[in-house]
Design a protein around this motif. Structure first.
Motif, PDB file in Angstrom:
ATOM      1  N   CYS A 132       0.841  -1.200   0.000  1.00 31.02           N
ATOM      2  CA  CYS A 132       0.000   0.000   0.000  1.00 31.02           C
ATOM      3  C   CYS A 132       0.870   1.242   0.000  1.00 31.02           C
ATOM      4  CB  CYS A 132      -0.919  -0.008   1.213  1.00 31.02           C
ATOM      5  SG  CYS A 132      -0.025   0.077   2.761  1.00 31.02           S
ATOM      6  N   ASP A 133       0.218   2.367  -0.183  1.00 34.29           N
ATOM      7  CA  ASP A 133       0.879   3.660  -0.162  1.00 34.29           C
ATOM      8  C   ASP A 133       1.207   3.993   1.296  1.00 34.29           C
ATOM      9  OD1 ASP A 133       1.483   6.373  -0.203  1.00 34.29           O
ATOM     10  OD2 ASP A 133       0.273   6.663  -2.021  1.00 34.29           O
ATOM     11  N   LYS A 142      -5.683   4.751   0.521  1.00 31.77           N
ATOM     12  CA  LYS A 142      -5.613   4.482  -0.927  1.00 31.77           C
ATOM     13  C   LYS A 142      -5.698   2.980  -1.183  1.00 31.77           C
ATOM     14  CE  LYS A 142      -3.106   8.417  -2.784  1.00 31.77           C
ATOM     15  NZ  LYS A 142      -1.746   8.863  -3.100  1.00 31.77           N
ATOM     16  N   LYS A 152      -1.806  -1.864  -3.580  1.00 29.61           N
ATOM     17  CA  LYS A 152      -1.110  -1.921  -4.867  1.00 29.61           C
ATOM     18  C   LYS A 152      -1.138  -3.356  -5.403  1.00 29.61           C
ATOM     19  CE  LYS A 152       1.978   1.894  -3.957  1.00 29.61           C
ATOM     20  NZ  LYS A 152       3.317   2.294  -3.542  1.00 29.61           N
TER      21      LYS A 152
END
Ligand SMILES: [Zn+2]
Ligand SMILES: [Zn+2]
Length: 415
Positions: A282-283, A289, A292
């Protein structure tokens, strides 16, 4: 000593109990009432929510919201005690939830002044001697208390069960640390749910393993603080050679257990093996968000299968649309959360889990067969059922062997 049940004689959530001796008051638990259940609202209790607090303290049995959830509403100078690891888990949970539920900011603030006790080590408060006894429950670091004052003794069970991983030690713990007590203030959640404990936690772990051995993708919904279940899923996945994925928050909860010095974490169950849980990508700067997902990740999932610990939110819902193939959704929680007619219905969870899921769960509370065995060990003069919607049924089941006191909220008895 006087025992007063302020709340919980006829409801499961939000039990508050008071032990009083010579003007000193020891309270146990101050949590939220459960959604859909009866509501009495904010309590007004002398020595707890108002008045002279100089001879008062509050003990918390464990971090479930119905036991701790309302402590931010209490005066700041009231001393509160709980287990150290339980306080750490509640801190991680509140840190995680504070952006969506602002009341967790107040919880974090209150937790800073919460004092801790240790399992099996007595401490005193005024005329009371308190022995915290570690118990098996769907919350980790959960406690019962043996409370003694002027020769009278009470065992306050908190929430507990005898079909978990750690329950085999219960008999010995009770005999060594508790012995005989005069009264038991006893959780009785499952008195009206006879089918809630059809299997043990160990049997459930075996079922997870048998399932995960069949190659495929598995997505499991469970409470993020149900530690025993989480570690059972983790070990079952690894034994079946499936990679095990969690989000960063869930990893933090698991790390707290692995790195703690709780007496239980010496057991291999609460340790990582060669491969720790893998955090979903992830971010780092924005945890809201989407996860990924790249080709390499998809390829790996295709090749190896997977077990993902999910939660009911958009982030996970989106991830489900990106990962390959048909996966099996597992609900490892009480089924009523997704039953539309139930007062406990959780719309978001029902949406994320969908209609086709495998229910794989066992209760965090003792069943009535084990209850008889438990009461036989302590053999008290009297039992006061709380944390139940049907105390009358409890009296029917156990009134033949023990004196069961059926109280109303606000009633007290002298012991
Ligand atoms: Zn609980
Ligand atoms: Zn509870």
């Amino acid at each position: 000593m006087t025992i007063k049940i302020h709340r919980g004689t006829h409801q499961i959530g939000g039990c508050v109990t008071e032990y009083e001796q010579d003007g000193w008051k020891l309270f146990v638990d101050y949590g939220e009432e459960l959604p859909g259940g009866p509501k009495t609202g904010d309590l007004q209790v002398e020595g707890l929510t108002k008045g002279d607090l100089s001879k008062s303290a509050l003990l918390i049995t464990h971090y479930h919201g119905d036991h701790i959830g309302s402590i931010p509403k209490l005066p700041k100078d009231l001393p509160i005690y709980m287990g150290a690891l339980g306080r750490d888990i509640q801190t991680i949970l509140s840190e995680h939830l504070k952006t969506v539920r602002p009341e967790h900011e107040a919880m974090l603030e209150r937790l800073k002044s919460v004092k801790t006790f240790k399992a099996g080590k007595t401490f005193t408060f005024g005329p009371f001697t308190i022995m915290p006894v570690t118990v098996d429950h769907s919350a980790f670091d959960a406690y019962a208390f043996k409370i003694t004052a002027k020769g009278a003794s009470v065992y306050h069970t908190g929430d507990f069960r005898m079909h978990g991983f750690r329950s085999s030690k219960m008999d010995k713990l009770l005999r060594v640390y508790v012995g005989q007590v005069d009264y038991v203030v006893c959780e009785s959640t499952n008195v009206s749910r006879p089918n809630a404990t059809s299997k043990t936690e160990a049997e459930l772990k075996q079922e997870f393993y048998n399932l995960f051995k069949k190659k495929g993708g598995y997505v499991v919904y469970l409470s993020s603080t149900n530690i025993d279940r989480l570690f059972a899923l983790y070990h079952a996945a690894l034994e079946a050679h499936r990679p095990f994925y969690v989000d960063c928050y869930q990893k933090k909860v698991m790390d707290a257990i692995v790195n703690s010095d709780s007496i239980w974490t010496k057991s291999g169950l609460y340790q990582y093996c060669k491969y720790p849980p893998t955090p979903l990508m992830c971010d780092r700067d924005d945890k809201k968000k989407p996860f990924k997902v790249n080709d390499e990740f998809i390829e790996f999932l295709n090749k190896m299968g997977y077990v993902i610990i999910a939660r009911a939110n958009e982030r996970f819902d989106k991830l489900m649309t990106q990962i390959p193939g048909e996966n099996v959704k597992i609900l490892s929680m009480w089924k009523d959360y997704v039953k539309e007619s139930s007062p406990a219905y959780n719309k978001d969870l029902a949406k994320s889990v969908g209609k086709n899921f495998l229910p794989m769960h066992t209760s965090g509370h003792i069943d009535m067969k084990d209850m008889r065995e438990f009461l036989s060990i302590l053999n008290p003069k009297g039992v006061i059922p709380i944390h139940t919607d049907n105390p009358e049924q409890f009296a029917k089941e156990f009134g033949d062997e023990w004196t069961v006191y059926l109280l109303e909220d606000g009633d007290s008895i002298s012991v």
